[in-house]
Scaffold this motif. Structure first.
Motif, mmCIF file in Angstrom:
data_model
loop_
_atom_site.group_PDB
_atom_site.id
_atom_site.type_symbol
_atom_site.label_atom_id
_atom_site.label_comp_id
_atom_site.label_asym_id
_atom_site.label_seq_id
_atom_site.Cartn_x
_atom_site.Cartn_y
_atom_site.Cartn_z
ATOM 1 N N VAL A 99 -14.139 -35.422 74.166
ATOM 2 C CA VAL A 99 -15.467 -35.391 73.570
ATOM 3 C C VAL A 99 -16.022 -33.978 73.647
ATOM 4 N N ASP A 100 -16.881 -33.653 72.698
ATOM 5 C CA ASP A 100 -17.692 -32.444 72.753
ATOM 6 C C ASP A 100 -19.105 -32.879 73.096
ATOM 7 N N LEU A 101 -19.681 -32.274 74.129
ATOM 8 C CA LEU A 101 -20.972 -32.761 74.601
ATOM 9 C C LEU A 101 -21.823 -31.640 75.169
ATOM 10 N N THR A 102 -23.085 -31.976 75.431
ATOM 11 C CA THR A 102 -24.020 -31.043 76.041
ATOM 12 C C THR A 102 -24.966 -31.847 76.925
ATOM 13 N N LEU A 103 -25.978 -31.184 77.442
ATOM 14 C CA LEU A 103 -27.001 -31.828 78.255
ATOM 15 C C LEU A 103 -28.330 -31.799 77.521
ATOM 16 N N ILE A 104 -29.071 -32.869 77.652
ATOM 17 C CA ILE A 104 -30.381 -32.941 77.015
ATOM 18 C C ILE A 104 -31.405 -33.402 78.048
ATOM 19 N N GLY A 105 -32.586 -32.802 77.993
ATOM 20 C CA GLY A 105 -33.653 -33.166 78.913
ATOM 21 C C GLY A 105 -34.840 -33.741 78.169
ATOM 22 N N ALA A 106 -35.944 -33.877 78.864
ATOM 23 C CA ALA A 106 -37.137 -34.494 78.278
ATOM 24 C C ALA A 106 -37.670 -33.698 77.089
ATOM 25 N N HIS A 107 -37.409 -32.405 77.088
ATOM 26 C CA HIS A 107 -37.937 -31.551 76.026
ATOM 27 C C HIS A 107 -36.859 -31.043 75.070
ATOM 28 N N GLY A 108 -35.698 -31.683 75.105
ATOM 29 C CA GLY A 108 -34.647 -31.309 74.168
ATOM 30 C C GLY A 108 -33.413 -30.769 74.863
ATOM 31 N N PRO A 109 -32.473 -30.192 74.102
ATOM 32 C CA PRO A 109 -31.218 -29.685 74.670
ATOM 33 C C PRO A 109 -31.460 -28.607 75.729
ATOM 34 N N LEU A 110 -30.654 -28.648 76.787
ATOM 35 C CA LEU A 110 -30.729 -27.611 77.805
ATOM 36 C C LEU A 110 -29.920 -26.389 77.372
ATOM 37 N N ASP A 111 -30.204 -25.264 77.997
ATOM 38 C CA ASP A 111 -29.506 -24.021 77.681
ATOM 39 C C ASP A 111 -28.133 -24.028 78.336
ATOM 40 N N LEU A 112 -27.096 -24.040 77.512
ATOM 41 C CA LEU A 112 -25.721 -23.960 78.007
ATOM 42 C C LEU A 112 -25.051 -22.648 77.602
ATOM 43 N N GLY A 113 -25.809 -21.726 77.068
ATOM 44 C CA GLY A 113 -25.278 -20.395 76.801
ATOM 45 C C GLY A 113 -24.919 -20.103 75.367
ATOM 46 N N THR A 114 -24.327 -21.082 74.674
ATOM 47 C CA THR A 114 -23.982 -20.931 73.256
ATOM 48 C C THR A 114 -24.152 -22.287 72.588
ATOM 49 N N PRO A 115 -24.243 -22.301 71.272
ATOM 50 C CA PRO A 115 -24.161 -23.591 70.577
ATOM 51 C C PRO A 115 -22.781 -24.214 70.771
ATOM 52 N N ILE A 116 -22.703 -25.530 70.678
ATOM 53 C CA ILE A 116 -21.406 -26.189 70.610
ATOM 54 C C ILE A 116 -20.668 -25.683 69.375
ATOM 55 N N ASP A 117 -19.378 -25.455 69.525
ATOM 56 C CA ASP A 117 -18.497 -24.998 68.451
ATOM 57 C C ASP A 117 -18.682 -23.529 68.082
ATOM 58 N N ALA A 118 -19.296 -22.741 68.969
ATOM 59 C CA ALA A 118 -19.317 -21.291 68.754
ATOM 60 C C ALA A 118 -17.924 -20.749 69.058
ATOM 61 N N THR A 119 -17.325 -20.042 68.124
ATOM 62 C CA THR A 119 -15.979 -19.504 68.332
ATOM 63 C C THR A 119 -16.031 -18.344 69.324
ATOM 64 N N PRO A 120 -14.882 -17.957 69.875
ATOM 65 C CA PRO A 120 -14.860 -16.780 70.747
ATOM 66 C C PRO A 120 -15.387 -15.534 70.047
ATOM 67 N N GLU A 121 -15.112 -15.425 68.751
ATOM 68 C CA GLU A 121 -15.596 -14.254 67.998
ATOM 69 C C GLU A 121 -17.106 -14.309 67.805
ATOM 70 N N GLN A 122 -17.624 -15.462 67.438
ATOM 71 C CA GLN A 122 -19.058 -15.608 67.218
ATOM 72 C C GLN A 122 -19.865 -15.398 68.489
ATOM 73 N N SER A 123 -19.322 -15.839 69.610
ATOM 74 C CA SER A 123 -20.066 -15.803 70.872
ATOM 75 C C SER A 123 -19.676 -14.638 71.773
ATOM 76 N N ASP A 124 -18.770 -13.791 71.312
ATOM 77 C CA ASP A 124 -18.257 -12.682 72.128
ATOM 78 C C ASP A 124 -17.737 -13.199 73.469
ATOM 79 N N GLY A 125 -17.068 -14.350 73.407
ATOM 80 C CA GLY A 125 -16.452 -14.917 74.592
ATOM 81 C C GLY A 125 -17.362 -15.766 75.462
ATOM 82 N N ALA A 126 -18.640 -15.879 75.090
ATOM 83 C CA ALA A 126 -19.574 -16.658 75.910
ATOM 84 C C ALA A 126 -19.286 -18.155 75.850
ATOM 85 N N CYS A 127 -18.464 -18.600 74.893
ATOM 86 C CA CYS A 127 -18.086 -20.015 74.815
ATOM 87 C C CYS A 127 -17.137 -20.412 75.941
ATOM 88 N N PHE A 128 -16.474 -19.435 76.576
ATOM 89 C CA PHE A 128 -15.592 -19.737 77.697
ATOM 90 C C PHE A 128 -16.444 -20.277 78.845
#
Length: 211
Positions: free
Chosen positions: A116-145
């Motif tokens: 599964v591809d997933l994230t965390l969500i709180g009372a006020h919406g998605p939590l900060d996980l650093g990048t959007p889901i499905d950000a490529t290594p190129e798009q995120s400059d490796g922050a998806c790792f």
């Protein structure tokens, strides 16, 4: 060094189908984007991980089972992008680079209902996980790792929380995608020293209907 899904250590692991059914994740009271399906064992572990989270925080599953055709389309599209970015690159090198973001079709965990591809969500919406889901290594400059250090302290804390509950429930992360977690696939087998994967791609007879 990160072992990728294209690695022989992964592709050589046999998959012995155990016949476990696919289930609608909504039947486990999980938050999903649309109807999402996974193997029963994966669904049960996700429900357990969700229960481990602090009050007010939930798992949000964006994608589970993925049709073979969709997997192939994503793989081919990313390979084409890599070939544009690296003119003259050899096909084996494209395969390795591509597997940082999308699995070769023959070992794809999503196709088997094991990931599964997933994230965390709180009372006020998605939590900060650093990048959007499905950000490529190129798009995120490796922050998806998962272990990227270029993300905020808040994102690192949230990733640690995600890892704590999912690992405790028996799922494993694909290290190049913080959002990708699986159980019963070849990568899980490699990570846990299990001799075989438990799930192979479902047959048309066992695929659930899609809306």
């Amino acid at each position: 060094m990160t072992v990728l899904l294209s690695d022989d250590r992964i592709t050589s692991i046999p998959a012995i189908e155990n016949g476990e059914p696919l289930v609608d994740l909504c039947t486990r009271d999980l938050l999903t984007t649309g109807r999402q399906f996974a193997r029963e064992g994966v669904a049960d572990r996700l429900a357990l991980a969700d229960a481990f989270l602090p009050v007010g925080v939930r798992l949000h599953i964006v994608e589970g089972l993925r049709p073979v055709e969709s997997q192939q389309e994503i793989y081919d599209g990313y390979c084409a992008e890599l070939e544009r970015l690296h003119p003259g690159i050899a096909e084996p090198d494209v395969r390795v680079l591509a597997s940082r973001f999308v699995s070769p079709i023959e070992v794809a965990p999503h196709v088997a209902g094991a990931a599964v591809d997933l994230t965390l969500i709180g009372a006020h919406g998605p939590l900060d996980l650093g990048t959007p889901i499905d950000a490529t290594p190129e798009q995120s400059d490796g922050a998806c790792f998962f272990a990227a250090t270029s993300i905020s302290r808040e994102a690192r804390t949230n990733r640690a929380l995600l890892a704590d509950v999912l690992t405790a429930a028996g799922l494993v992360n694909y290290p190049t995608e913080w959002w990708h977690w699986s159980h019963g696939d070849r990568y899980w087998a490699y990570t846990t020293n299990h001799p075989t994967a438990l799930y192979s791609p479902p047959t048309p007879q066992t695929n659930p209907p899609h809306p």
